[in-house]
Design a protein around this motif. Structure first.
Motif, PDB file in Angstrom:
ATOM      1  N   ILE A   1       0.835  -1.216   0.000  1.00 35.66           N
ATOM      2  CA  ILE A   1       0.000   0.000   0.000  1.00 35.66           C
ATOM      3  C   ILE A   1       0.865   1.260   0.000  1.00 35.66           C
ATOM      4  N   PHE A   2       2.162   1.088   0.207  1.00 33.49           N
ATOM      5  CA  PHE A   2       3.066   2.236   0.175  1.00 33.49           C
ATOM      6  C   PHE A   2       4.462   1.756  -0.185  1.00 33.49           C
ATOM      7  N   ALA A   3       5.140   2.538  -0.991  1.00 35.55           N
ATOM      8  CA  ALA A   3       6.556   2.302  -1.281  1.00 35.55           C
ATOM      9  C   ALA A   3       7.213   3.658  -1.486  1.00 35.55           C
ATOM     10  N   ASN A   4       8.395   3.840  -0.912  1.00 36.84           N
ATOM     11  CA  ASN A   4       9.044   5.144  -1.063  1.00 36.84           C
ATOM     12  C   ASN A   4       9.882   5.175  -2.344  1.00 36.84           C
ATOM     13  N   PRO A   5      10.349   6.353  -2.760  1.00 37.56           N
ATOM     14  CA  PRO A   5      11.116   6.449  -4.014  1.00 37.56           C
ATOM     15  C   PRO A   5      12.378   5.573  -4.022  1.00 37.56           C
TER      16      PRO A   5
END
Length: 325
Positions: free
Chosen positions: A39-43
């Motif tokens: 549901i989330f991944a950083n750059p």
């Protein structure tokens, strides 16, 4: 003290900024949704894997696995998640372009008030370059060890053959061989089993050998000279030179009586290492008729590009040696 709504909101904003801008790749999944999707991944995660954010979210992390991902590493990740513990697993993952990277995956569950997992986080660290460097270091260490062991065997073969040719008495042959080979083996084995010390220094090697031979230990031995790190090819000839000189000094020379001493000094001149061995305070000097030991070490010195000379002075033996470093 309870957090105010304002401080809690500010804390979340700060955490969100840190997570998004951290250079450590990070993703968060929701185990309460079907197939535990991201549901989330950083750059940094997208940069490491090569996938844009819209191709990451909504998918289970298994899409990073590939043909050489081991079942054992996958099972280790599942065990961490089922046990709701935090741990690190090395797992082979694949980027979007198909290239593989070894991933030091740290993962764990974020538990709610009821003790159930609300989220699962995973931080990824590509360690392929580190492991490759470690493998290269091991290969180089193995080659160095093989070369060193080969050199030891070659030198020992020469010592055994020449000693056998020059010693007629079997009892003396055994004693002479044992002393020479023990001295040679000790010097090399110490540098092999204790690699953290690196290559041996001349001062340490000389002190180790000579204080053992001298009946009164360091009181009969004087060492002087700037420490010199010995190249591998000089360990054998130098060890044998010191062994033969010390053995002779104990039997007939400077340290065969309580008042005698040995002084070993050295200096580096260009590519040469120069040593001077001087005995004082011993019995009256007579030039030996049998020079088997000196013949052996002279030949070994010559083979390594060095030279050894003896001066039987009335006050005690003076030996000079030159080694090409």
């Amino acid at each position: 003290m309870l957090l105010t709504e304002w401080s809690l909101s500010s804390g979340r904003e700060i955490a969100d900024i840190i997570i998004r801008n951290a250079r450590l790749p990070l993703c968060i999944t929701d185990p309460n949704l079907p197939d535990n999707p991201i549901i989330f991944a950083n750059p940094a995660f997208c940069e490491l894997t090569g996938y844009p954010l819209d191709e990451v979210t909504g998918r289970n992390c298994r899409f990073l696995q590939g043909p050489d991902t081991t079942p054992e590493s996958v099972a280790a990740v599942r065990e961490l998640l089922s046990g709701q513990t935090v741990g690190t697993v090395e797992i082979l993952n694949y980027r979007k372009d198909g290239s593989a990277f070894l991933n030091a995956l740290q993962t764990g569950s974020v538990l709610g008030a009821d003790g159930k997992a609300e989220y699962i986080f995973g931080s990824q660290l590509g360690i392929s370059a580190k492991r490759a460097a470690e493998r290269r270091a091991l290969v180089l260490a193995d080659r160095e060890l093989q070369n060193r062991l080969g050199n030891i065997v070659n030198v020992m073969s020469v010592v055994i053959r020449m000693t056998a040719q020059e010693e007629c008495n079997s009892s003396e042959l055994g004693k002479t061989l044992t002393g020479r080979l023990e001295a040679l083996g000790k010097a090399h084995i110490d540098s092999i089993v204790q690699p953290a010390r690196g290559r041996p220094g001349l001062h340490a090697l000389a002190e180790q050998l000579l204080t053992v031979y001298a009946p009164l230990g360091s009181r009969q031995v004087s060492l002087s000279g700037a420490d010199f790190t010995l190249p591998e090819h000089l360990v054998s000839p130098l060890t044998l030179v010191l062994h033969e000189l010390a053995a002779n000094a104990v039997k007939h020379g400077g340290v065969s009586c309580a008042g005698g001493k040995v002084r070993l000094s050295w200096s580096a001149e260009g590519a040469d290492l120069l040593l001077t061995w001087q005995e004082t305070g011993g019995p009256a000097v007579t030039v030996p008729k049998r020079r088997h030991g000196s013949a052996i070490i002279r030949k070994l010195m010559a083979a390594s590009g060095g030279r050894l000379e003896f001066d039987w002075q009335p006050s005690g033996l003076v030996a000079t040696a030159a080694f090409t470093a």
